[in-house]
Design a protein around this motif. Sequence first.
Motif, PDB file in Angstrom:
ATOM      1  N   ASN A   8       0.834  -1.208   0.000  1.00 17.40           N
ATOM      2  CA  ASN A   8       0.000   0.000   0.000  1.00 17.40           C
ATOM      3  C   ASN A   8       0.862   1.249   0.000  1.00 17.40           C
ATOM      4  OD1 ASN A   8      -2.499  -1.464   0.354  1.00 17.40           O
ATOM      5  ND2 ASN A   8      -1.859  -1.792   2.461  1.00 17.40           N
ATOM      6  N   PHE A  11      -1.322   5.585  -3.608  1.00 10.53           N
ATOM      7  CA  PHE A  11      -2.771   5.744  -3.569  1.00 10.53           C
ATOM      8  C   PHE A  11      -3.217   6.667  -4.701  1.00 10.53           C
ATOM      9  CE2 PHE A  11      -3.291   5.100   1.333  1.00 10.53           C
ATOM     10  CZ  PHE A  11      -2.800   3.821   1.212  1.00 10.53           C
ATOM     11  N   LYS A 144      -3.301   1.348  -4.784  1.00 11.57           N
ATOM     12  CA  LYS A 144      -4.668   1.219  -4.266  1.00 11.57           C
ATOM     13  C   LYS A 144      -5.479   2.432  -4.697  1.00 11.57           C
ATOM     14  CE  LYS A 144      -3.716  -2.424  -1.789  1.00 11.57           C
ATOM     15  NZ  LYS A 144      -3.722  -3.661  -2.489  1.00 11.57           N
ATOM     16  N   PHE A 146      -8.590   5.125  -4.021  1.00  8.97           N
ATOM     17  CA  PHE A 146      -9.409   5.760  -2.996  1.00  8.97           C
ATOM     18  C   PHE A 146     -10.250   6.843  -3.653  1.00  8.97           C
ATOM     19  CE2 PHE A 146      -6.266   3.667  -0.518  1.00  8.97           C
ATOM     20  CZ  PHE A 146      -6.930   3.313   0.644  1.00  8.97           C
ATOM     21  N   PRO A 165     -11.877   3.591   0.392  1.00  5.68           N
ATOM     22  CA  PRO A 165     -11.384   2.777  -0.734  1.00  5.68           C
ATOM     23  C   PRO A 165     -12.396   2.776  -1.871  1.00  5.68           C
ATOM     24  CG  PRO A 165     -11.098   1.605   1.338  1.00  5.68           C
ATOM     25  CD  PRO A 165     -11.937   2.826   1.642  1.00  5.68           C
TER      26      PRO A 165
END
Length: 179
Positions: A8, A11, A144, A146, A165
Motif C-alpha cells: 500500500n 494511492f 490502491k 481511494f 477505498p
Amino acid sequence: VAMDLRENRFFILTGPNMAGKSTYMRQVALIILLAQMGSFVPADSCVLDCVDRIFTRIGAMDDIFLGQSTFMLEMTETAEILRSATERSFILLDEVGRGTGTVDGMSIAYAVSEYINTFIRAKTIFATHYHELTQLAERMEGVKNFQTCVLEREGQITFLHRVEPGVASGSYGIEVARL
C-alpha cells in the motif's frame, strides 16, 4: 488503510472538484510534518515512518516573468520530484498532466505514476480526474484506489468530506459547475 512500502504505497485518489482531494492531501502532509517534529497530531492514534522529504505538486500557477506557462511549471516541478525523491520520501501529486491535451496528459500521468511506483517506490498520493489511471491498481503491486465520497440524490450532489477505498463514479463536472 495504512501505507507501507510493499502493498500500500501508491494511492490514486479520485473524486470531483470541491470534494476535498487537495485538502485531504495537505492534511496528510501536515500530519507527517507535525509527527516528525514531535508535535500534537489531530488523530486518536498515529504511527508513521520517518520520511526524508515531503514533495508536493499541488495547484495551477504560472511564472510569466520567467517565461514559464502553467504546464511548463507543472512539468518542471514534477521532473524535480522524479529526480530527487527516494523510497523514504512522501509524494503528493494533484492533477499532474491536466495542463495539456487529454491524451498527452493521461500519458504523462501514467508515466509518472508507473515510474514512481516501480523505480522510486515512495509513498505517494496521486489525485486525478483521469479515471483510466485507476486501472494501475489491477496491474501493479502497491497501488490502491481511494475516492472522496459524494452522495448523489435527485440530480444533486453532496460532498461527504470522507475518503474511502474505491473509485469515484464520475467527476461531476456539470454538477460542480452548477454549484
